[in-house]
Design a protein around this motif. Structure first.
Motif, mmCIF file in Angstrom:
data_model
loop_
_atom_site.group_PDB
_atom_site.id
_atom_site.type_symbol
_atom_site.label_atom_id
_atom_site.label_comp_id
_atom_site.label_asym_id
_atom_site.label_seq_id
_atom_site.Cartn_x
_atom_site.Cartn_y
_atom_site.Cartn_z
ATOM 1 N N PHE A 151 0.818 -1.226 0.000
ATOM 2 C CA PHE A 151 0.000 0.000 0.000
ATOM 3 C C PHE A 151 0.847 1.270 0.000
ATOM 4 N N LEU A 152 2.123 1.153 -0.367
ATOM 5 C CA LEU A 152 3.019 2.319 -0.362
ATOM 6 C C LEU A 152 2.622 3.327 -1.428
ATOM 7 N N GLU A 154 4.135 6.261 -3.877
ATOM 8 C CA GLU A 154 5.399 6.765 -4.422
ATOM 9 C C GLU A 154 5.669 8.124 -3.801
ATOM 10 N N ASN A 207 -7.410 0.593 -3.891
ATOM 11 C CA ASN A 207 -7.026 1.545 -4.943
ATOM 12 C C ASN A 207 -8.252 2.047 -5.707
ATOM 13 N N LEU A 210 -10.101 4.677 -3.622
ATOM 14 C CA LEU A 210 -9.408 5.981 -3.619
ATOM 15 C C LEU A 210 -9.588 6.681 -4.969
ATOM 16 N N ILE A 214 -11.474 10.374 -5.922
ATOM 17 C CA ILE A 214 -10.920 11.440 -6.770
ATOM 18 C C ILE A 214 -11.903 11.789 -7.895
ATOM 19 N N LEU A 249 -9.721 14.066 -1.561
ATOM 20 C CA LEU A 249 -10.832 14.897 -2.047
ATOM 21 C C LEU A 249 -10.267 16.156 -2.690
ATOM 22 N N GLY A 254 -7.111 15.031 -12.625
ATOM 23 C CA GLY A 254 -7.343 13.588 -12.707
ATOM 24 C C GLY A 254 -6.161 12.779 -12.206
ATOM 25 N N PHE A 255 -6.417 11.523 -11.880
ATOM 26 C CA PHE A 255 -5.331 10.692 -11.346
ATOM 27 C C PHE A 255 -4.507 10.062 -12.457
ATOM 28 N N CYS A 259 -0.345 3.020 -10.802
ATOM 29 C CA CYS A 259 -1.237 2.124 -10.056
ATOM 30 C C CYS A 259 -2.720 2.353 -10.302
ATOM 31 N N PHE A 260 -3.225 3.549 -10.003
ATOM 32 C CA PHE A 260 -4.681 3.757 -10.084
ATOM 33 C C PHE A 260 -5.243 3.436 -11.478
ATOM 34 N N LYS A 319 2.623 13.180 -9.971
ATOM 35 C CA LYS A 319 2.369 13.879 -8.703
ATOM 36 C C LYS A 319 3.733 14.351 -8.186
#
Ligand code: UGA
Length: 439
Positions: A151-152, A154, A207, A210, A214, A249, A254-255, A259-260, A319
Motif C-alpha cells: 500500500f506504499l 510513491e 485503490n 481511492l 478522486i 478529495l 485527474g489521477f 497504479c490507479f 504527482k
C-alpha cells in the motif's frame, strides 16, 4: 532474523527489500537487469524516493542487504521469497501475469528447501493459488503461497513502510500466515490476517475506492464550475465528516501514475471475467479520462493556443516528489499542444529524463524561470512546491502573457486576480473568487 529473497527490484521490491533489511532481516534482491543490479550494489537507487538511498547504503554496508542476478543466490536457503515483479496492463485492461508465472517457475526449479512464497505484486484474485499450483507441479519442496499486497505511495514509500495504516496478509495455511505476520512485528502496524483471495481483492478494492473518491470530487468540481460553488469549500465541508474523511478529495486534472489507472482497469476486467459488470468503476475511469482534457477545454474556450503560441507545461511527474511520469496527465496536454502547433517548453525539477522517453523532441528545462520566460500560456500539471511557492509577480514578470491554467489548484484565485494573472483552475469560480474559508 529471517533469510529473505525478493524477486524484482522495481518500486515495490526494492522498498520492501530495503525496509526488511533495515529492521534486521537478511535480504537478497534479484533482478534480471544486470545494469540495475550493478547500480544498486554501488548504493544508488534507480528510482527517486526520499530517504531510500541512505537506507540502501546503510544496509549494504551492514551486510544485511545484497543484490544479485543469480537465482540460486536469491532463492536457495530462504525462509521466505517475495514476488515483487510487475503486473502491467494487458491488452484488454487485465493484469498481465507473465512475469509472476515466470518467477513462480524459476522459484520451483531453484529451491532446495521448503519455503513460503509471498506475492507483493498487485495480482487478480486466484493468482496466489496459481503460484502455489505452479510450484507444486514442479518440485517436491513445499512452498505455501501467501498474499501480502503493498500500500506504499510513491514519494512517501519509506515513511509509509514504517507508518502504514495496515499490513494485509492472506493465506490458506495458518502457520505460514503467522510466520509472515511475525516478520512485520518490528513495524508495529496493525495486521489484517485473512484468506488469500480476500487479501488479493483488498488491494484492488482499496485503490479503486481511492480512485473513486478522486473522480467523485472532480465531478463535484465540474458542478461547482456550472453553479458558482467552490470545490475546496465543498471538499472541506464534506471531509470533516469522519465517515467521509478529508483525504483524496483534492479536485484536479485527474489521477495518473503506475497504479490507479492500471488497477482500476484490472478490477473492471477481473469483475467482467467473473461475470459481474462493475458499473461504478467504469464511470470512475470515464470521468478521469474527461478530466485529463479539462485544462485544454478551458484553453480552447479562450482560444488561448494557436500555431506558434509559446506554452509552458509546468510539471511532468504524475504527482510531486517522484520522477514517475507514467499515465501523467501531462502526456495528454503535451499531445494536444503539439497537435495545435504550440511552441512547447516542459518544466519539471526531476522528471524531465523520464518524459524524454515519451517525447524525445520536446524542449525541456528544470528551471521554472526559463520555462516561463516569454510564455503566452502556462499549464500547471504537478503541484510541485517549486511552483506553489511562487507569488503572482513571478508569473507576470516572466511571462509575455500571464495566462495560467492550473490543474492542481495551487493558488488562491483572488490573489492571482489581484496580482494581474489571468488564472483558471478546477472547480473554483475563476478570477472572481476570493477564498474566505478559514483553515
Ligand atoms: C497509490 C495508492 O495511494 C497507494 O496506497 C498504493 O500502494 C499505490 O497506488 C500502488 O498501488 O502501488 P500512488 O500511485 O503512489 O499510490 O499515488 P497517490 O498518492 O495515491 O496518487 C495517485 C494519483 O491521484 C496522482 O495522480 C494524484 O495527483 C491523484 N490525486 C490524489 C488526486 O488527484 N487527488 C487527490 O485528492 C489525491
Amino acid at each position: 532474523m529471517m533469510n529473505i529473497g525478493v524477486a524484482g527490484t522495481g518500486y515495490v521490491g526494492l522498498v520492501t527489500g530495503v525496509c526488511l533489511a533495515e529492521v534486521g532481516h537478511r535480504v537478497t534482491c534479484l533482478d534480471v537487469s544486470e545494469e540495475k543490479i550493478q547500480l544498486l550494489k554501488s548504493g544508488q537507487s534507480p528510482i527517486y524516493e526520499p530517504g531510500l538511498d541512505d537506507m540502501l547504503q546503510k544496509n549494504i554496508r551492514e551486510e544485511r542487504l545484497h543484490f544479485t542476478t543469480d537465482r540460486t543466490e536469491a532463492y536457495q536457503n530462504k525462509d521466505m521469497i517475495f514476488i515483487a515483479v510487475g503486473t502491467p496492463e494487458g491488452e484488454n485492461g487485465q493484469a498481465d501475469l507473465s512475469f509472476v508465472k515466470k518467477v513462480a517457475v524459476e522459484i520451483a526449479d531453484t529451491i532446495t528447501n521448503d519455503t513460503i512464497v509471498i506475492t507483493k505484486s498487485t495480482v487478480p484474485v486466484g493468482t496466489n493459488e496459481m503460484v502455489e499450483d505452479i510450484i507444486r507441479s514442479r518440485t517436491n519442496h513445499t512452498a505455501h503461497a501467501v498474499s501480502n499486497p503493498e500500500f506504499l505511495r510513491e514519494g512517501n514509500a519509506i515513511h509509509d513502510a514504517f507508518h502504514g495504516d495496515r499490513i494485509v496478509i492472506g493465506g490458506n495455511y495458518e502457520p505460514a500466515v503467522e510466520k509472515v505476520a511475525a516478520l512485520y512485528t518490528p513495524f508495529d502496524i496493525p495486521v489484517v490476517q485473512t484468506d488469500t483471495k480476500s487479501a488479493e481483492l483488498i488491494k484492488y478494492a482499496s485503490n479503486a475506492f481511492l480512485a473513486t473518491k478522486i473522480s467523485f470530487i472532480n465531478e463535484i468540481a465540474n458542478i461547482c464550475e456550472f453553479t458558482g460553488a467552490n470545490v475546496e469549500a465543498v471538499a472541506k465541508g464534506m471531509g470533516l465528516d469522519k465517515r467521509i474523511g478529508t483525504q483524496f478529495l483534492k479536485a484536479g486534472i485527474g489521477f495518473g501514475g503506475s497504479c490507479f489507472p492500471k488497477d482500476t482497469k484490472a478490477l473492471t476486467s477481473m469483475s467482467a471475467e467473473a461475470g459481474y459488470e462493475f458499473r461504478m468503476l467504469n464511470a470512475v475511469l470515464e470521468v478521469n479520462e474527461l478530466q485529463h482534457n479539462k485544462l485544454m477545454d478551458k484553453a480552447n474556450e479562450y482560444s488561448a493556443i494557436q500555431k506558434g503560441t509559446k506554452a509552458a507545461v509546468l510539471g511532468l511527474a504524475f504527482k510531486p516528489n517522484t520522477d514517475d511520469t507514467r499515465e501523467s496527465p501531462a502526456i495528454r496536454i503535451i499531445e494536444e499542444l503539439k497537435h495545435k502547433g504550440a511552441e512547447i517548453i516542459a518544466y519539471d525539477p526531476i522528471a524531465t529524463d523520464k518524459m524524454k522517453a515519451v517525447f524525445p523532441d520536446l524542449t525541456y528545462t528544470d528551471s521554472l524561470e526559463e520555462a516561463l520566460n516569454g510564455a503566452e500560456a502556462a499549464f500547471i500539471i504537478t503541484d510541485w512546491a517549486q511552483i506553489k511557492e511562487q507569488a503572482p509577480a513571478f508569473f507576470t514578470s516572466h511571462m509575455k502573457r500571464p495566462l495560467i491554467f492550473d490543474g492542481r489548484n495551487c493558488f488562491d484565485p483572488g490573489d492571482m486576480l489581484d496580482g494581474g494573472v489571468h488564472y483558471h483552475s478546477i472547480g473554483r469560480s475563476g478570477n472572481s473568487f476570493r477564498m474566505t474559508m478559514s483553515t
